[in-house]
Design an enzyme around this catalytic site. Structure first.
Site, PDB file in Angstrom:
ATOM      1  N   ASP A 185     -22.071  12.127  -2.837  1.00 24.36           N
ATOM      2  CA  ASP A 185     -22.138  12.432  -1.405  1.00 24.36           C
ATOM      3  C   ASP A 185     -21.218  11.477  -0.641  1.00 24.36           C
ATOM      4  O   ASP A 185     -20.728  10.502  -1.197  1.00 24.36           O
ATOM      5  CB  ASP A 185     -23.580  12.327  -0.876  1.00 24.36           C
ATOM      6  CG  ASP A 185     -24.320  11.157  -1.476  1.00 24.36           C
ATOM      7  OD1 ASP A 185     -23.676  10.113  -1.688  1.00 24.36           O
ATOM      8  OD2 ASP A 185     -25.522  11.274  -1.728  1.00 24.36           O
ATOM      9  N   ASP A 223     -21.111   9.032   2.422  1.00 24.83           N
ATOM     10  CA  ASP A 223     -21.863   8.329   3.468  1.00 24.83           C
ATOM     11  C   ASP A 223     -20.907   7.636   4.426  1.00 24.83           C
ATOM     12  O   ASP A 223     -19.849   7.165   4.030  1.00 24.83           O
ATOM     13  CB  ASP A 223     -22.808   7.296   2.843  1.00 24.83           C
ATOM     14  CG  ASP A 223     -23.910   7.968   2.041  1.00 24.83           C
ATOM     15  OD1 ASP A 223     -24.253   9.110   2.371  1.00 24.83           O
ATOM     16  OD2 ASP A 223     -24.401   7.355   1.076  1.00 24.83           O
ATOM     17  N   ASP A 267     -25.720  -4.165  -1.791  1.00 20.35           N
ATOM     18  CA  ASP A 267     -26.150  -4.796  -3.041  1.00 20.35           C
ATOM     19  C   ASP A 267     -24.996  -5.318  -3.894  1.00 20.35           C
ATOM     20  O   ASP A 267     -24.846  -6.517  -4.084  1.00 20.35           O
ATOM     21  CB  ASP A 267     -27.089  -3.876  -3.843  1.00 20.35           C
ATOM     22  CG  ASP A 267     -26.615  -2.437  -3.936  1.00 20.35           C
ATOM     23  OD1 ASP A 267     -25.492  -2.141  -3.488  1.00 20.35           O
ATOM     24  OD2 ASP A 267     -27.360  -1.594  -4.468  1.00 20.35           O
TER      25      ASP A 267
END
Ligand code: ATP
Ligand code: MG
Length: 438
Positions: free
Chosen positions: A68, A70, A146
């Site tokens: 996807d 983002d 992260d």
């Protein structure tokens, strides 16, 4: 700028922005979906910063197709909503904007800042971040992500990739590295340990030493994560197309037992181990060929050994086969859902797959034909043949009988049942002979 973050040795490290030109990173605008480009351009035009971010930039740089697209922006969620009439705001922990195009939507997140550790209630006693709704700049947003490979920003207007954390170098080296101090980052959100295994397995990256080091010791922190979130992570881990590799890595890092505590011990049994491996390798093949997979199958496989154990106990107490499996399923599922919250529709299906195994023993026409019409026949049959493939109390001949039976027309099916009946009679007679002679 004056931005700093603490590395493991507690030395202050200055954040440097590297702008990587299109000629070096290789991403072209044509690889990005038109709707994403439209949203980026409209946000830019309204005076906001807006970038493609996270998994999409990483995957494009690795030459993979993104799942996807983002977007991260300096616009606040309300400002995004004002710009896009099809926008809906979601989320309590952090507000996100979803821009809809029919049923499909794009996720737009406002840059996040560092969580404010001074205010009460932001982190739990064990250091987990609970509330997390502070907006920030693009640099701050990069540092809160992260892994370095997940913190790259693609600027459609200039064609550059913005790198604040050395993510581009790590992608080139094939390294998965946590941003900041690994122990602190795992404490803030223990799910990052699972994400490390997922990205390493899925993308073929090597987990960097400092990022690896604390995992085994900190694995227990996953006990504090909501079972619903762990269920979602389990599916991402095992339905990524690299389930076999993922299982090996999860076990190596002591993480598997946090998700499947009832399964871990059983994997020392060679037959069960082969069964799980065969199932996961099958799942990987299905995913790579674009076929559907269901969490029910994953759970029915992982819990099979312990379900059989409980079913055997009930059989020994005199319960009929079907009932024994239902009792076993109830005991096992009740315990498993305390770790990963498997939704009921999947536990129901797993229960059916298990209890239907007994019906493969009956090959008389009436029962066999009606079994074929059972809504769970296909899943139970796949499970049965998987068992046969590792000699788990079922033979390949048995699995083949059911394979052939499905392919026959009505007459052929009747013939197969007649033949089976004949064979059974012969076997019975043979068995009786020595007794009658004595
Ligand atoms: P995938 O392709 O599997 O979806 P992804 O990188 O897009 O991979 P997501 O879970 O969709 O992963 O998250 C999107 C981005 O949000 C990540 O790339 C990362 O930058 C950030 N992110 C997600 N979860 C965390 C987390 N627990 N801690 C910090 N950053 C996170
Ligand atoms: Mg994603």
């Amino acid at each position: 700028m004056g931005l700093v973050f603490w590395n493991r040795q507690k030395r202050k490290k200055k954040i440097e922005l590297r702008r990587i030109p299109a000629t070096d990173h290789g991403i072209t605008a044509s690889q990005i979906c038109d709707k994403t480009k439209d949203v980026l351009r409209r946000l830019n035009k309204a005076g906001f910063e807006a970038y493609l971010v996270g998994g999409a930039v990483r995957d494009l740089m690795l030459g993979k197709e993104p799942k996807d697209f983002d977007i991260a922006t300096s616009a606040r969620p309300e400002e995004v909503r004002r710009l896009f009439s099809s926008c809906r705001l979601i989320g309590r922990r952090f507000r996100l904007a979803h821009i809809y195009y029919g049923r499909f939507y794009l996720e737009v997140a406002t840059f996040r800042g560092p969580h404010d550790t001074s205010s009460q209630g932001v982190t739990s006693d064990d250091g987990r971040i609970i509330h997390d709704n502070v907006y920030g700049t693009v640099e701050e947003d990069a540092l809160r992500r992260d892994f370095t490979v997940n913190a790259l920003f693609y600027d459609l207007a200039s064609g550059e990739v913005l790198d604040y954390v050395g993510g581009v170098d790590d992608i080139r080296k094939g390294t998965l590295r946590l941003i900041g101090d690994p122990e602190q980052r795992y404490r803030e959100d223990p799910v990052r340990m699972l994400r490390a295994i997922r990205f390493a397995s899925k993308l073929g990256l090597e987990i960097e030493k400092e990022t690896q080091k604390p995992i085994q010791e900190m694995a227990d922190l996953l006990d504090n994560i909501a079972p619903a979130r762990l269920f979602d992570e389990t599916l991402k881990l095992f339905h990524s197309g690299q389930a076999v590799k993922t299982l090996e890595q999860l076990r190596e890092y002591n993480l598997f037992s946090c998700l499947f505590p009832l399964t871990e011990d059983g994997l020392h049994d060679p037959t069960f181990n082969a069964f799980v491996m065969a199932a996961l390798s099958n799942t990987d093949k299905r995913i790579r060929s674009g076929l559907s997979v269901t969490p029910a199958f994953l759970y029915s496989v992982m819990l099979w050994r312990v379900v059989k154990y409980h079913a055997d106990r009930s059989l020994a107490q005199g319960y009929p086969m079907m009932q024994a499996f239902h009792i076993a399923a109830s005991i096992v599922l009740k315990e498993q859902v305390q770790y990963t919250a498997v939704p009921r529709r999947f536990t129901t299906m797993a229960r059916e797959i298990w209890s239907l195994q007994a019906r493969f023993n009956y090959k008389d026409c009436r029962r066999s034909m009606s079994f074929l019409g059972h809504p769970r026949f296909r899943a139970a049959y796949d499970f049965h043949c998987l068992r046969a493939s590792v000699n788990d109390d079922v033979t390949m001949e048995d699995c083949q009988w059911w394979t052939d039976f499905q392919e026959q027309d009505e007459e052929g099916k009747l013939e197969m049942c007649r033949l089976h009946k004949g064979k059974r009679r012969k076997r019975k007679k043979k068995k009786k002979k020595p007794n009658s002679a004595s």
